[in-house]
Write an enzyme that holds these catalytic residues in place. Sequence first.
Site, short mmCIF file in Angstrom:
data_model
loop_
_atom_site.label_atom_id
_atom_site.label_comp_id
_atom_site.label_asym_id
_atom_site.label_seq_id
_atom_site.Cartn_x
_atom_site.Cartn_y
_atom_site.Cartn_z
N ASP A 1 -1.59 -4.92 15.30
CA ASP A 1 -1.38 -3.62 15.96
C ASP A 1 -2.28 -3.50 17.19
O ASP A 1 -3.47 -3.87 17.11
CB ASP A 1 -1.71 -2.51 14.94
CG ASP A 1 -1.13 -1.18 15.35
OD1 ASP A 1 -1.44 -0.69 16.47
OD2 ASP A 1 -0.34 -0.63 14.57
N ALA B 1 5.31 -0.45 22.28
CA ALA B 1 5.49 1.00 22.20
C ALA B 1 6.64 1.29 21.25
O ALA B 1 7.48 0.44 21.00
CB ALA B 1 5.82 1.57 23.58
N THR C 1 8.28 3.97 32.08
CA THR C 1 9.68 4.39 32.16
C THR C 1 9.93 5.44 33.24
O THR C 1 9.00 6.19 33.61
CB THR C 1 10.10 4.94 30.78
OG1 THR C 1 11.38 5.53 30.88
CG2 THR C 1 9.13 6.01 30.27
N ASP C 2 11.18 5.54 33.69
CA ASP C 2 11.55 6.62 34.62
C ASP C 2 11.56 7.98 33.92
O ASP C 2 11.56 9.02 34.58
CB ASP C 2 12.92 6.33 35.26
CG ASP C 2 14.07 6.16 34.26
OD1 ASP C 2 13.83 6.24 33.04
OD2 ASP C 2 15.21 5.93 34.71
N GLU C 3 11.60 7.98 32.58
CA GLU C 3 11.73 9.25 31.85
C GLU C 3 10.51 10.15 31.99
O GLU C 3 10.59 11.34 31.68
CB GLU C 3 12.01 8.98 30.37
CG GLU C 3 13.28 8.19 30.16
CD GLU C 3 13.85 8.28 28.75
OE1 GLU C 3 13.37 9.12 27.96
OE2 GLU C 3 14.76 7.51 28.45
N LEU D 1 22.19 2.49 23.61
CA LEU D 1 23.60 2.70 23.91
C LEU D 1 24.43 1.42 24.06
O LEU D 1 25.44 1.25 23.36
CB LEU D 1 23.76 3.56 25.17
CG LEU D 1 25.23 3.91 25.48
CD1 LEU D 1 25.80 4.84 24.43
CD2 LEU D 1 25.36 4.54 26.87
P1 NAD Z 1 11.39 -2.30 21.72
O1 NAD Z 1 11.35 -1.12 20.82
O2 NAD Z 1 12.57 -3.21 21.68
O3 NAD Z 1 10.10 -3.21 21.48
C1 NAD Z 1 8.82 -2.70 21.29
C2 NAD Z 1 7.96 -3.76 20.62
O4 NAD Z 1 6.63 -3.26 20.51
C3 NAD Z 1 8.44 -4.14 19.22
O5 NAD Z 1 8.47 -5.53 19.07
C4 NAD Z 1 7.40 -3.51 18.30
O6 NAD Z 1 7.20 -4.23 17.08
C5 NAD Z 1 6.16 -3.54 19.19
N1 NAD Z 1 5.18 -2.50 18.84
C6 NAD Z 1 5.40 -1.15 18.74
N2 NAD Z 1 4.26 -0.52 18.42
C7 NAD Z 1 3.29 -1.48 18.32
C8 NAD Z 1 1.90 -1.46 18.02
N3 NAD Z 1 1.28 -0.30 17.73
N4 NAD Z 1 1.22 -2.62 18.02
C9 NAD Z 1 1.84 -3.80 18.29
N5 NAD Z 1 3.16 -3.88 18.57
C10 NAD Z 1 3.88 -2.74 18.59
O7 NAD Z 1 11.17 -1.71 23.18
P2 NAD Z 1 11.68 -2.25 24.59
O8 NAD Z 1 12.99 -1.61 24.90
O9 NAD Z 1 11.53 -3.70 24.65
O10 NAD Z 1 10.59 -1.55 25.53
C11 NAD Z 1 9.37 -2.23 25.84
C12 NAD Z 1 8.53 -1.33 26.73
O11 NAD Z 1 9.26 -1.03 27.92
C13 NAD Z 1 8.19 0.01 26.10
O12 NAD Z 1 6.87 0.33 26.48
C14 NAD Z 1 9.16 0.99 26.73
O13 NAD Z 1 8.61 2.27 26.82
C15 NAD Z 1 9.33 0.38 28.11
N6 NAD Z 1 10.62 0.64 28.78
C16 NAD Z 1 11.80 0.38 28.13
C17 NAD Z 1 13.01 0.57 28.81
C18 NAD Z 1 14.33 0.28 28.15
O14 NAD Z 1 15.37 0.61 28.74
N7 NAD Z 1 14.37 -0.32 26.99
C19 NAD Z 1 13.00 1.03 30.14
C20 NAD Z 1 11.77 1.30 30.75
C21 NAD Z 1 10.58 1.08 30.07
O1 DAU Z 2 15.28 5.43 31.15
C1 DAU Z 2 14.50 4.42 30.53
C2 DAU Z 2 14.59 4.60 29.04
O2 DAU Z 2 15.89 4.18 28.66
C3 DAU Z 2 13.53 3.84 28.26
O3 DAU Z 2 12.27 4.33 28.61
C4 DAU Z 2 13.75 3.97 26.76
O4 DAU Z 2 12.83 3.17 26.06
C5 DAU Z 2 15.16 3.50 26.45
O5 DAU Z 2 15.44 3.69 25.08
C6 DAU Z 2 16.18 4.27 27.30
O6 DAU Z 2 16.25 5.66 26.89
P1 DAU Z 2 17.66 6.44 26.82
O7 DAU Z 2 17.51 7.59 25.94
O8 DAU Z 2 18.21 6.67 28.18
O9 DAU Z 2 18.54 5.26 26.14
P2 DAU Z 2 19.64 5.27 24.99
O10 DAU Z 2 20.28 3.93 24.97
O11 DAU Z 2 19.14 5.84 23.71
O12 DAU Z 2 20.72 6.31 25.58
C7 DAU Z 2 21.34 6.10 26.83
C8 DAU Z 2 22.28 7.27 27.08
O13 DAU Z 2 23.37 7.20 26.14
C9 DAU Z 2 21.65 8.63 26.88
O14 DAU Z 2 22.21 9.55 27.79
C10 DAU Z 2 22.04 9.01 25.45
C11 DAU Z 2 23.40 8.37 25.32
N1 DAU Z 2 23.79 7.93 23.96
C12 DAU Z 2 22.92 7.15 23.26
C13 DAU Z 2 23.23 6.72 21.99
C14 DAU Z 2 22.25 5.88 21.20
C15 DAU Z 2 25.03 8.27 23.45
O15 DAU Z 2 25.85 8.95 24.12
N2 DAU Z 2 25.35 7.82 22.20
C16 DAU Z 2 24.50 7.09 21.44
O16 DAU Z 2 24.86 6.76 20.28
#
Ligand code: NAD
Ligand code: DAU
Length: 347
Positions: A57, A81, A127-129, A193
């Site tokens: 962790d 995360a 993230t952009d969020e 999604l």
């Molecule tokens: P993910 O959930 O697929 O992977 C996260 C990983 O972190 C997992 O392998 C989990 O086991 C590990 N983890 C979580 N908590 C931990 C801890 N306390 N100690 C050690 N390991 C830990 O997430 P992802 O989609 O690969 O996102 C990775 C990073 O990018 C995150 O910080 C997320 O906020 C950021 N991000 C994601 C997106 C997206 O669209 N997925 C976009 C922008 C930024």
């Molecule tokens: O914008 C960056 C972020 O994008 C990252 O920081 C997050 O880690 C990543 O999970 C993602 O967040 P979103 O909430 O945008 O992603 P998600 O795939 O959950 O959803 C994308 C869009 O689709 C959102 O408007 C919600 C919608 N959605 C999602 C799911 C899971 C649906 O309509 N149906 C669904 O079942």
Amino acid sequence: MLLVTGGAGFIGSNFVLGTLAATGEAVVNLDKLGYAGNLRSLAALERDARHVFVRGDIGDRALVRRLLEQHRPRAIVHFAAESHVDRSIHAPAEFVQSNVVGTWALLEECREYFKSQGEFRFLHVSTDEVFGSLGESDPPFTEKSPYAPNSPYSASKAAADHLVRAYHHTYGLPTLIGNCSNNYGPFQLPEKLVPLLIHNALAGKPLPIYGDGRNVRDWLYVEDHCRALRLVLERGVPGETYNIGGESELTNLQVVEALCAQLDTLRPRSAGSYRQLVTHVKDRPGHDRRYAMDISRIKRELGWRPQESFTSGLQKTVQWYLTNADWVAQATRGEYREWIERNYGAR
Ligand code: NAD
Ligand code: DAU
């Protein structure tokens, strides 16, 4: 040597695989293997001595200290995360723990370490969020947009960004932040999604679209994000933040439409188009309406731009899920099923 956190997750595993292929630099990968962590995504590195996997962790400061002393990394790339907005609505505590307290623990361990290291960088993957939600005709977020996070997830990432910024300002830690839009591509757990839609479509299950389906996200192929992160790590200015995005704004309805069109071509089904499976379900509470990123800074200063369009990236992604049914089957057992029941069952 890089210390990567969360390198068994979706973006982290793509980053580790891509970095070893692109630069050959060794990686120590610290991941707790929570529900989203999957060592199968790193199977290609099983016998590769350049990849050292450590299960643990980021909040375990003694472990982090030991890894820093033992491996003397020149940088940390911090992905670890809790990342799923819907889960943060059901159970926010783990988001505060990993994303805020965990990031603080890493920063605190780096505070002493970096002084003895000479060259050191701490890259936070964000993230952009954190910027909140845009109206239909608002200009895209820039690096100067005010923070206005709306979900427990985005609030925890915003808090982490603030801590990173403060450790630069107060202690001089050479930090960098990449704020990125929605990623898609190989090794993404089908709770987000794009892979959820692919997974459900192939199983003939409903394709759940929240609310009216007109929420807008900016989509970026994961390898493009990883390339951007490598550039920010090498050439970014410490203390600065970089917006990363695909300049590919789409409503969720447009995403599901594009996906059904690709599946209709690549894996046609006798029952008719996959579009028939689209189902509107109850909206996500507090659902952000629109995200969009102004990426002119990273284009201008680092010469980065996305290489994949949404069409080409989606095609690669669909193809990957079609040929990696084993990975999907393993990733969607146990905890995954419980989550699907919890999130969609009550709707
Ligand atoms: P993910 O959930 O697929 O992977 C996260 C990983 O972190 C997992 O392998 C989990 O086991 C590990 N983890 C979580 N908590 C931990 C801890 N306390 N100690 C050690 N390991 C830990 O997430 P992802 O989609 O690969 O996102 C990775 C990073 O990018 C995150 O910080 C997320 O906020 C950021 N991000 C994601 C997106 C997206 O669209 N997925 C976009 C922008 C930024
Ligand atoms: O914008 C960056 C972020 O994008 C990252 O920081 C997050 O880690 C990543 O999970 C993602 O967040 P979103 O909430 O945008 O992603 P998600 O795939 O959950 O959803 C994308 C869009 O689709 C959102 O408007 C919600 C919608 N959605 C999602 C799911 C899971 C649906 O309509 N149906 C669904 O079942």
